[in-house]
Design a protein around this motif. Structure first.
Motif, short mmCIF file in Angstrom:
data_model
loop_
_atom_site.label_atom_id
_atom_site.label_comp_id
_atom_site.label_asym_id
_atom_site.label_seq_id
_atom_site.Cartn_x
_atom_site.Cartn_y
_atom_site.Cartn_z
N ASN A 191 41.15 27.74 32.30
CA ASN A 191 41.66 28.97 32.89
C ASN A 191 42.90 29.37 32.12
O ASN A 191 44.00 28.94 32.41
CB ASN A 191 41.99 28.70 34.36
CG ASN A 191 42.43 29.96 35.08
OD1 ASN A 191 42.31 31.06 34.54
ND2 ASN A 191 42.95 29.80 36.28
N ILE A 194 40.92 25.82 46.20
CA ILE A 194 40.24 26.85 45.41
C ILE A 194 38.80 27.01 45.91
O ILE A 194 38.27 26.13 46.59
CB ILE A 194 40.21 26.52 43.90
CG1 ILE A 194 39.74 25.09 43.66
CG2 ILE A 194 41.55 26.79 43.24
CD1 ILE A 194 39.39 24.78 42.23
N GLU A 239 36.69 32.35 35.61
CA GLU A 239 37.99 31.68 35.62
C GLU A 239 37.83 30.26 35.08
O GLU A 239 38.21 29.96 33.97
CB GLU A 239 38.57 31.65 37.05
CG GLU A 239 39.30 32.94 37.38
CD GLU A 239 39.79 32.96 38.81
OE1 GLU A 239 40.41 31.99 39.26
OE2 GLU A 239 39.54 33.98 39.48
N VAL A 240 37.27 29.38 35.91
CA VAL A 240 37.11 28.00 35.48
C VAL A 240 35.63 27.64 35.61
O VAL A 240 35.01 27.90 36.63
CB VAL A 240 37.94 27.06 36.38
CG1 VAL A 240 37.62 25.61 36.08
CG2 VAL A 240 39.43 27.32 36.20
N ALA A 251 34.82 27.51 39.51
CA ALA A 251 35.91 27.60 40.48
C ALA A 251 36.66 28.90 40.25
O ALA A 251 36.79 29.35 39.11
CB ALA A 251 36.85 26.41 40.32
N TRP A 252 37.13 29.50 41.34
CA TRP A 252 37.84 30.78 41.23
C TRP A 252 38.83 30.88 42.39
O TRP A 252 38.75 30.15 43.36
CB TRP A 252 36.84 31.94 41.24
CG TRP A 252 36.01 32.05 42.49
CD1 TRP A 252 36.25 32.88 43.54
CD2 TRP A 252 34.81 31.31 42.82
NE1 TRP A 252 35.28 32.71 44.50
CE2 TRP A 252 34.39 31.75 44.09
CE3 TRP A 252 34.06 30.32 42.16
CZ2 TRP A 252 33.26 31.24 44.73
CZ3 TRP A 252 32.94 29.82 42.80
CH2 TRP A 252 32.54 30.27 44.06
N SER A 253 39.80 31.79 42.25
CA SER A 253 40.86 31.80 43.26
C SER A 253 40.73 32.89 44.32
O SER A 253 41.13 32.68 45.45
CB SER A 253 42.23 31.88 42.58
OG SER A 253 42.24 32.95 41.68
C1 LIG Z 1 43.35 30.99 36.96
O1 LIG Z 1 44.55 31.49 36.48
C2 LIG Z 1 45.10 32.53 37.27
C3 LIG Z 1 46.32 33.08 36.55
O2 LIG Z 1 47.18 32.06 36.15
C4 LIG Z 1 45.44 31.95 38.64
O3 LIG Z 1 45.98 32.95 39.48
C5 LIG Z 1 44.17 31.40 39.28
O4 LIG Z 1 44.47 30.76 40.51
C6 LIG Z 1 43.48 30.40 38.37
N1 LIG Z 1 42.19 30.08 38.93
C7 LIG Z 1 41.78 28.83 39.20
C8 LIG Z 1 40.42 28.69 39.75
O5 LIG Z 1 42.46 27.85 39.01
#
Ligand SMILES: *[C@@H]1O[C@H](CO)[C@@H](O)[C@H](O)[C@H]1NC(C)=O
Ligand SMILES: Cc1cc2nc3c(=O)[nH]c(=O)nc-3n(C[C@H](O)[C@H](O)[C@H](O)COP(=O)(O)OP(=O)(O)OC[C@H]3O[C@@H](n4cnc5c(N)ncnc54)[C@H](O)[C@@H]3O)c2cc1C
Ligand SMILES: *[C@@H]1O[C@H](CO)[C@@H](O)[C@H](O)[C@H]1NC(C)=O
Ligand SMILES: *[C@@H]1O[C@H](CO)[C@@H](O)[C@H](O)[C@H]1NC(C)=O
Ligand SMILES: *[C@@H]1O[C@H](CO)[C@@H](O)[C@H](O)[C@H]1NC(C)=O
Ligand SMILES: *[C@@H]1O[C@H](CO)[C@@H](O)[C@H](O)[C@H]1NC(C)=O
Ligand SMILES: *[C@@H]1O[C@H](CO)[C@@H](O)[C@H](O)[C@H]1NC(C)=O
Ligand SMILES: *[C@@H]1O[C@H](CO)[C@@H](O)[C@H](O)[C@H]1NC(C)=O
Length: 531
Positions: A292, A367, A398-399, A436-438
């Motif tokens: 990421n 996450i 993202e990941v 994985a995504w946020s």
């Molecule tokens: C990926 O990076 C973004 C920006 O730094 C962050 O907000 C997000 O939580 C991250 N996503 C994961 C799944 O770690």
């Protein structure tokens, strides 16, 4: 807690009448009244029972949720019971049966689909968090571990007694032994010692009638079924007795990263031929992952090789040079440490972290993620790996990670029917597909991506059935009945993927011990219809 490094992420006949589907506060209050009658110590009830209007209900429910996807689920339990005594479990079973409530057991809460804490039917969560006593007998190399303990707690208590004893289970310290051992459970010692479930020698289980059973009283078939047949099908596991295994006082680890310019694809291709044939003392996993980062394109995709060797660096280097020279491992890549330190290292804790982190059950960040599994019997061609690499280059992700877990060694020597976990000889490696995504708004995009990837992989992995790992629970892989169970025919779709031919024996055992299908979820073992 989620791994620091997402790539390390490492599973009828409906007898109730439809009127029982309605949530009525009636049922709920009757259930509570029933509990108060059956609790031997009525004072205890006010200490272990949480209803939705209790101010601690939400924190108790959320404490063990490990996937943000289900954190705001509206499918919440009517009641959470956190037993401190076996009689509390017996009372809960009795009253749930009596009032047609479903039970979901929860130990560590890591179920990938959240089945230990959400259901569309009115249900009660039996959260075993207070039952986590661990008794290690270093002389006899055994331990009793209660279901609510985590792997971190177990490892901590083992090394408290001996630095050369260990247990071959997963690498994430917050995973619960209740669910993990029920589905098999593997970690970096699998090529040497097999699965966690291969090393269980006794258990304490409470069945649908509320009887407390041990290995002898439950009989061979039920004892077989609970070691790999998946949780929430046969009863509430209260404790496991396990055989501990020996590890040397010094082990060696390394993690090396290779990008495309460093021949990553070719190295992964070679890895497929090498890793499953290495000596049992040498575990070498490979991971393709998208980090990421703000960097776009190919640079965000990497191949990582992670190793645990049960010995010293002087012995490891010649083996690596002999069997996998192109990986170019040098002494500086390698770190000698104790086995318990390797647990912290592989999980991604800093080198100076105290062992106490193993006792921390709290989630540090949450996450959204989705995981799928595959088994590979023939090496994939380099062109397939190139296509995978392309897919990982998608900047909208993202990941994402594809982890390759080497089989061979002890895994080849245990028969497919020894326990319900059937994925043994003939498998070169297992694949863990992870995204994985946020943000919730990104869910559809990421789910669609991993499902497309899984579709693409169809021709290159095990077939008929396309095998899957029950502990990597995936509700995509067959028909699931959201109200809690399925017919034999529907269940056999995912059932054969998870258990191959062991599915039939699991159904026989289920029919014998829980014919009314009291313990059930979307992917629990169905009993045969009584008519
Ligand atoms: C990926 O990076 C973004 C920006 O730094 C962050 O907000 C997000 O939580 C991250 N996503 C994961 C799944 O770690
Ligand atoms: C971050 C992370 C890392 C992981 N790493 C690994 C790994 O290295 N190796 C590996 O093999 N797997 C790994 N897993 C998968 C893990 O093994 C499964 O999710 C396992 O089922 C989790 O057990 P639990 O007790 O934590 O989960 P829970 O969600 O509490 O339970 C899982 C299932 O078992 C049932 N259950 C729970 N407790 C009991 C009980 N006492 N009696 C009967 N049924 C019960 C639940 O109802 C549910 O159906 C990982 C998962 C996560 C989220
Ligand atoms: C909530 O439940 C706990 C445990 O049963 C109990 O100790 C507490 O008094 C309850 N709180 C309220 C406000 O009912
Ligand atoms: C909520 O609490 C009140 C009083 O504390 C109680 O009478 C009521 O039954 C509870 N409701 C539920 C849904 O638990
Ligand atoms: C999960 O849900 C709980 C309760 O709604 C909330 O307090 C918590 O902040 C949520 N966690 C995350 C990471 O969103
Ligand atoms: C080891 O097992 C033996 C035989 O089962 C038993 O007699 C002995 O008490 C055990 N040792 C310890 C330390 O418990
Ligand atoms: C990549 O492979 C080529 C051809 O086998 C080789 O010449 C080159 O040195 C390798 N590059 C690296 C960084 O190992
Ligand atoms: C580990 O080292 C880092 C910096 O190197 C420091 O910030 C941290 O406090 C240390 N942690 C422990 C547990 O010693």
């Amino acid at each position: 807690m989620p791994p620091r490094n997402a790539s390390m992420l490492p599973f009828l006949v409906f007898l109730l009448s439809s009127s029982s589907l309605a949530t009525s506060s009636h049922t709920h209050e009757d259930f509570l009244r029933c509990l108060s009658l059956y609790f031997e110590d009525p004072v205890a009830i006010s200490k272990v029972v949480y209803t939705s209007n209790n101010s601690s209900y939400s924190s108790v429910l959320h404490f063990s949720i490990r996937n943000l996807r289900f954190n705001s689920s509206t499918l919440k339990p009517l009641v959470i019971v956190t037993p401190t005594d076996l009689s509390h479990i017996q009372a809960t079973i009795h009253c749930s049966r009596h009032h047609n409530l479903q039970i979901r057991m929860r130990s560590g809460g890591h179920d990938f689909e959240g089945l230990s804490y959400r259901s569309v039917l009115p249900f009660v969560v039996v959260d075993l968090i207070n039952l986590r006593t661990i008794t290690v007998d270093a002389t006899n190399r055994t331990a009793w571990v209660q279901a609510g303990a985590t792997l971190g707690e177990l490892y901590y208590r083992i090394v408290e007694k001996s630095r050369t004893l260990a247990f071959p289970a997963g690498s994430c310290p917050t995973v619960g032994v209740g669910g993990h051992f029920s589905g098999g459970g593997y970690g970096l010692l699998l090529r040497k010692y097999g699965l966690a479930a291969d090393n269980i020698v006794d258990a304490q289980l409470i069945d649908a009638k509320g009887r407390i059973l041990d290995r002898e009283s439950m009989g061979d078939d039920l004892f077989w079924a609970i070691r790999g047949g998946g949780g929430n099908s046969f009863g509430v596991v209260v404790a496991w007795k396990i055989n501990l295994v020996e590890v040397p006082s010094t082990v060696t680890v390394f993690t090396v990263v290779r990008n495309l310019e460093q021949n990553a694809t070719k190295l992964i291709h070679q890895w497929q031929y090498v890793a499953n044939k290495l000596p049992e003392d040498l575990f070498l996993a490979a991971v393709i992952r998208r980090v990421n980062s703000s960097q776009g394109g190919n640079t965000a995709v990497q191949a990582i090789f992670v190793s645990l060797f049960l010995g010293k660096v002087d012995q490891l280097l010649p083996w690596m040079h002999g069997s996998f020279p192109d990986l170019g491992i040098v002494r500086d890549d390698c770190i000698e440490m104790s086995w318990i330190e390797s647990i912290l290292y592989v999980y991604g804790f800093p080198r100076n972290a105290s062992l106490d982190v193993l006792l921390d059950r709290s989630s540090q960040s949450l996450i959204n993620f989705k995981v799928k599994s595959d088994y590979v019997k023939e090496p994939m061609a380099e062109i397939v790996l190139k296509e995978i690499w392309e897919r990982f280059s998608d900047e909208n992700m993202e990941v994402s990670a594809m982890s390759f877990i080497p089989y061979g060694g002890k895994m080849n020597k245990i028969s497919e029917s020894s326990i319900p976990f059937p994925h043994r000889a003939g498998n070169l490696y297992k694949i863990i597909h992870t995204v994985a995504w946020s943000e919730e708004t990104a869910s559809e995009r990421h789910l669609a991506w991993i499902r497309r990837l899984y579709g693409y992989m169809t021709s290159y992995v095990s077939q008929k059935p396309r095998e899957a790992y029950i502990n990597y629970r995936d509700l995509d892989i067959g028909m699931n009945n959201p109200v809690g169970s399925t017919s034999y025919g529907q269940a056999s779709i995912w059932g054969r993927k998870y258990f191959k031919n062991n599915f039939d024996k699991l159904v026989r055992v289920k029919t014998e011990v829980d014919p009314a299908n009291f313990f059930r979820n979307e992917q629990s073992i169905p009993p045969l219809s009584p008519w």
